[in-house]
Design a protein around this motif. Structure first.
Motif, mmCIF file in Angstrom:
data_model
loop_
_atom_site.group_PDB
_atom_site.id
_atom_site.type_symbol
_atom_site.label_atom_id
_atom_site.label_comp_id
_atom_site.label_asym_id
_atom_site.label_seq_id
_atom_site.Cartn_x
_atom_site.Cartn_y
_atom_site.Cartn_z
ATOM 1 N N VAL A 317 47.966 27.648 62.370
ATOM 2 C CA VAL A 317 46.871 26.804 62.828
ATOM 3 C C VAL A 317 45.608 27.660 62.929
ATOM 4 C CG1 VAL A 317 45.972 25.497 64.796
ATOM 5 C CG2 VAL A 317 48.366 25.231 64.099
ATOM 6 N N PRO A 318 44.493 27.231 62.330
ATOM 7 C CA PRO A 318 43.248 28.006 62.454
ATOM 8 C C PRO A 318 42.679 27.852 63.874
ATOM 9 C CG PRO A 318 43.201 26.507 60.555
ATOM 10 C CD PRO A 318 44.333 26.087 61.420
ATOM 11 N N PHE A 319 42.541 28.963 64.571
ATOM 12 C CA PHE A 319 42.053 28.956 65.945
ATOM 13 C C PHE A 319 40.717 29.679 66.058
ATOM 14 C CE2 PHE A 319 46.644 28.595 67.067
ATOM 15 C CZ PHE A 319 46.577 27.552 67.975
ATOM 16 N N PHE A 320 39.964 29.335 67.101
ATOM 17 C CA PHE A 320 38.927 30.241 67.579
ATOM 18 C C PHE A 320 39.399 30.802 68.912
ATOM 19 C CE2 PHE A 320 37.376 26.219 69.529
ATOM 20 C CZ PHE A 320 37.194 26.624 70.852
ATOM 21 N N PHE A 321 38.934 31.992 69.231
ATOM 22 C CA PHE A 321 39.317 32.705 70.460
ATOM 23 C C PHE A 321 38.041 33.102 71.185
ATOM 24 C CE2 PHE A 321 39.740 36.750 72.624
ATOM 25 C CZ PHE A 321 40.931 36.673 73.315
ATOM 26 N N LEU A 322 38.007 32.832 72.467
ATOM 27 C CA LEU A 322 36.830 33.122 73.274
ATOM 28 C C LEU A 322 37.297 33.740 74.585
ATOM 29 C CD1 LEU A 322 33.690 32.484 73.243
ATOM 30 C CD2 LEU A 322 34.242 30.475 74.593
ATOM 31 N N ARG A 323 36.687 34.844 74.979
ATOM 32 C CA ARG A 323 37.014 35.450 76.274
ATOM 33 C C ARG A 323 35.748 35.579 77.100
ATOM 34 N NH1 ARG A 323 39.254 41.471 76.408
ATOM 35 N NH2 ARG A 323 37.021 41.902 76.421
ATOM 36 N N ILE A 324 35.794 35.162 78.357
ATOM 37 C CA ILE A 324 34.617 35.225 79.218
ATOM 38 C C ILE A 324 34.962 35.925 80.527
ATOM 39 C CG2 ILE A 324 33.749 33.053 78.255
ATOM 40 C CD1 ILE A 324 34.416 31.792 81.014
ATOM 41 N N ASP A 325 33.911 36.415 81.200
ATOM 42 C CA ASP A 325 34.093 36.955 82.540
ATOM 43 C C ASP A 325 33.662 35.914 83.556
ATOM 44 O OD1 ASP A 325 31.317 36.962 82.680
ATOM 45 O OD2 ASP A 325 31.134 39.119 82.343
ATOM 46 N N LYS A 326 33.708 36.274 84.845
ATOM 47 C CA LYS A 326 33.418 35.294 85.893
ATOM 48 C C LYS A 326 31.962 34.844 85.878
ATOM 49 C CE LYS A 326 36.971 37.105 88.967
ATOM 50 N NZ LYS A 326 37.234 37.829 90.228
ATOM 51 N N GLY A 327 31.096 35.639 85.290
ATOM 52 C CA GLY A 327 29.692 35.264 85.185
ATOM 53 C C GLY A 327 29.399 34.390 83.982
ATOM 54 N N GLY A 328 30.422 34.071 83.193
ATOM 55 C CA GLY A 328 30.227 33.236 82.014
ATOM 56 C C GLY A 328 29.825 33.996 80.771
ATOM 57 N N ASN A 329 29.779 35.322 80.841
ATOM 58 C CA ASN A 329 29.412 36.125 79.674
ATOM 59 C C ASN A 329 30.570 36.175 78.678
ATOM 60 O OD1 ASN A 329 26.812 37.171 80.794
ATOM 61 N ND2 ASN A 329 28.188 38.076 82.304
ATOM 62 N N VAL A 330 30.268 35.982 77.408
ATOM 63 C CA VAL A 330 31.284 36.064 76.363
ATOM 64 C C VAL A 330 31.538 37.537 76.055
ATOM 65 C CG1 VAL A 330 31.869 35.482 73.989
ATOM 66 C CG2 VAL A 330 30.598 33.846 75.392
ATOM 67 N N THR A 331 32.764 37.996 76.296
ATOM 68 C CA THR A 331 33.089 39.409 76.110
ATOM 69 C C THR A 331 33.896 39.686 74.844
ATOM 70 O OG1 THR A 331 35.098 39.222 77.481
ATOM 71 C CG2 THR A 331 33.052 39.818 78.603
ATOM 72 N N LYS A 332 34.433 38.641 74.230
ATOM 73 C CA LYS A 332 35.150 38.820 72.957
ATOM 74 C C LYS A 332 35.239 37.468 72.278
ATOM 75 C CE LYS A 332 38.864 41.458 72.781
ATOM 76 N NZ LYS A 332 40.289 41.890 72.879
ATOM 77 N N ARG A 333 35.138 37.456 70.952
ATOM 78 C CA ARG A 333 35.232 36.192 70.227
ATOM 79 C C ARG A 333 35.740 36.455 68.818
ATOM 80 N NH1 ARG A 333 29.603 35.145 67.920
ATOM 81 N NH2 ARG A 333 28.574 37.144 68.118
ATOM 82 N N PHE A 334 36.604 35.576 68.354
ATOM 83 C CA PHE A 334 37.088 35.586 66.981
ATOM 84 C C PHE A 334 37.188 34.133 66.539
ATOM 85 C CE2 PHE A 334 38.697 39.551 68.740
ATOM 86 C CZ PHE A 334 38.282 40.458 67.777
ATOM 87 N N ASN A 335 37.066 33.911 65.229
ATOM 88 C CA ASN A 335 36.964 32.524 64.791
ATOM 89 C C ASN A 335 37.512 32.327 63.392
ATOM 90 O OD1 ASN A 335 36.311 29.846 64.751
ATOM 91 N ND2 ASN A 335 34.127 30.118 65.070
#
Length: 465
Positions: A317-335
């Protein structure tokens, strides 16, 4: 059968080889007029010709047949959702035609829009008294390279398959086997050290002493991952160098970040072999908690690996991946999807990945709809980070995994929902360019919207709506 057009690629290949159309035609056993028609996308290319290109020029036909076109099409669709194009937005057929007939122009358009975004951010920074910088971050550069490759690196997969050279290593002996391998293959020792002896650091390689030091703050799973990561940097240096050169990235910061991410990819491929992982994912309907236990990895590592299952003929399945911290900042992403992840700013506040911090360790499912009406199934969960000391507890991040709505039936986390009647949460890329004026979560007015705030009316936010 879908026709394949490779005109611009073929022309670039010919020019790079210093050949005329007549010379290329002779090498391929074709007529010069046919080569001319293919270069102008007036004729599709057959499988036989693609194979002949591989034989003559050593070019993998899977790469020349526009593997990057899909990600570029997704990028074009996302960019043209910018309210700037509200009155003259090209349709999907026009975008496809632009990629087929003028790929260089389409790429230039994407770069121009990226520069426009950076210039807008500069203006915003100036109004806030911050130092302006029009730069593309190393993270964005690396993300674009992974996106161009659809988050799949065939060469790293093949290298990972031969890592153990056919030897069977028991799951509870992997750590010891890795220490032995590093000692025997590259003359590097591994030492576990106390947190106070390696302050603020989880892993450090001392090249002069040929020693890897691992912090006690790392759990067993992550100690293993760090050692395979170092195996990639030390044993696969030539392959990593080749992939870096091929990416075209030259900025030292981008090069360094790319090498780290490629080494992470290799480590994941070693610990979670492609075929075995895909089989388990399909059998469990992507039960990532179970999969993490099965392969002795973390939940986050299993999520990341799931985004890479894009091998031709054996796709997950083609996924996107998003990781955030408690402040809402995106710290890692793959797509590997058509979902557009923001390069600047945080993720949309309507994504439930933000609320997953309220229920640590539990899956939070959600159906979302973008402004262009594309729909996705997203599930989120918190992940824990190493704890250094009592004053640094609750060091959590949250990860979100998403796929196009048509794949929701393949995901176990969506089983309790009726996909056809699922309630869609309207979201955007982020507030900076989102056209949803009536959103009650809007943080600021989109910079491209010209309608002023109505001083006589207070909507759900101070920006209207």
């Amino acid at each position: 059968m879908q026709k394949t057009f490779i005109g611009p690629h073929l022309r670039r290949l010919r020019i790079d080889r210093g050949q005329t159309q007549v010379q290329m035609a002779k090498a391929l056993g074709l007529s010069a007029s046919y080569v001319n028609l293919m270069e102008n996308n007036e004729r599709s290319v057959s499988v036989a010709v693609l194979l002949r290109l591989f034989e003559v020029y050593g070019v993998d036909w899977r790469e020349i047949a526009d593997e990057d076109g899909r990600s570029q099409l997704a990028d074009l669709r996302a960019v043209t959702q910018d309210p700037l194009f509200a009155e003259s937005r090209p349709d999907l057929a026009q975008l496809r035609a632009a990629l087929v007939h003028s790929p260089a122009l389409a790429a230039s358009f994407l770069r121009l829009h990226s520069a426009y975004q950076a210039a807008t951010d500069q203006l915003l920074a100036l109004t806030q008294g911050e130092a302006p910088q029009i730069v593309t971050t190393p993270e964005a550069v690396v993300h674009n390279e992974f996106r161009r490759r659809r988050n799949h690196f065939r060469e790293l997969e093949e290298a990972a398959e031969t890592f153990w050279a056919g030897a069977a290593v028991e799951a509870d002996e992997v750590y010891v086997a890795l220490k032995r391998r590093l000692r025997d293959h590259v003359d590097v020792t591994v030492r576990l050290v106390r947190v106070k002896d390696l302050p603020g650091t989880l892993r450090q390689y001392d090249a002069s002493r040929r020693e890897i030091r691992l912090s006690e703050a790392l759990d067993h799973t992550n100690r293993i991952f760090q050692l395979v990561h170092m195996c990639a940097l030390l044993e696969q240096r030539t392959l990593l160098d080749t992939l870096v050169v091929r990416s075209g990235i030259t900025d030292p910061r981008g090069v360094a970040r790319l090498r780290v991410e490629l080494a992470n990819y290799f480590a994941a491929a070693v610990l979670m072999p492609y075929d075995a992982f895909l089989t388990e994912a399909r059998a469990t309907k992507y039960d990532l908690d179970h999969i993490a236990i099965r392969f002795g990895v973390s939940f986050e590592q299993a999520c990341h690996r799931a985004t890479t299952l894009q091998r031709e003929g054996a796709q997950g399945v083609p996924f996107f991946f998003l990781r955030i911290d408690k402040g809402g900042n995106v710290t890692k992403r793959f797509n590997a999807t058509g979902f557009h992840l923001a390069e600047h700013g945080g993720a949309c506040p309507r994504l439930d990945v933000h609320t997953s911090f309220r229920t640590p360790g539990r899956i939070v499912p959600q159906f979302v709809e973008m402004p262009d009406k594309s729909q996705f199934f997203v599930f989120s969960r918190t992940v824990d980070r190493p704890t250094w000391a009592r004053h640094a507890q609750d060091n959590r991040l949250a990860v979100a995994m998403g796929c196009a709505i048509e794949h929701a039936s393949e995901i176990g986390y969506a089983e309790v929902f009726s996909v056809a009647g699922a309630r869609m949460t309207p979201i955007g890329i982020n507030c900076r360019i989102c056209p949803r004026a009536d959103c009650d979560q809007r943080a600021h007015q989109a910079v491209v919207l010209s309608r002023p705030v109505d001083e006589k009316r207070r909507g759900v936010t101070r920006f209207g709506g």
